[in-house]
Design a protein around this motif. Structure first.
Motif: not given
Length: 77
Positions: A13-39
């Protein structure tokens, strides 16, 4: 100690808000995840334009896609 599992990108996604929403959903399901920022390709975009990616261990890829698909379908309705 086992080998570190490779990470795969499951959401972008281009906006952090969408990344945070999906990250929370994955973490709530027990899936570890990380955010990567690529130019983005600097030939086609400004140097400040970034693409945010959410990455999970390869073993969690299928479950992560199921959760993301469910989120995207609920967002459309």
């Amino acid at each position: 100690m086992g080998a570190k599992l490779p990470k795969v990108s499951v959401f972008e996604a281009d906006e952090m808000v969408y990344i945070q929403i999906v990250k929370k959903k994955l973490e709530d399901a027990g899936i570890a995840c990380s955010v990567s920022t690529k130019y983005l390709n600097t030939m086609l975009a400004t140097p400040t334009a970034t693409a945010l990616k959410l990455e999970v261990n390869i073993n969690d890829e299928q479950k992560a896609f199921e959760i993301i698909d469910e989120y995207l379908q609920s967002k459309e309705n």
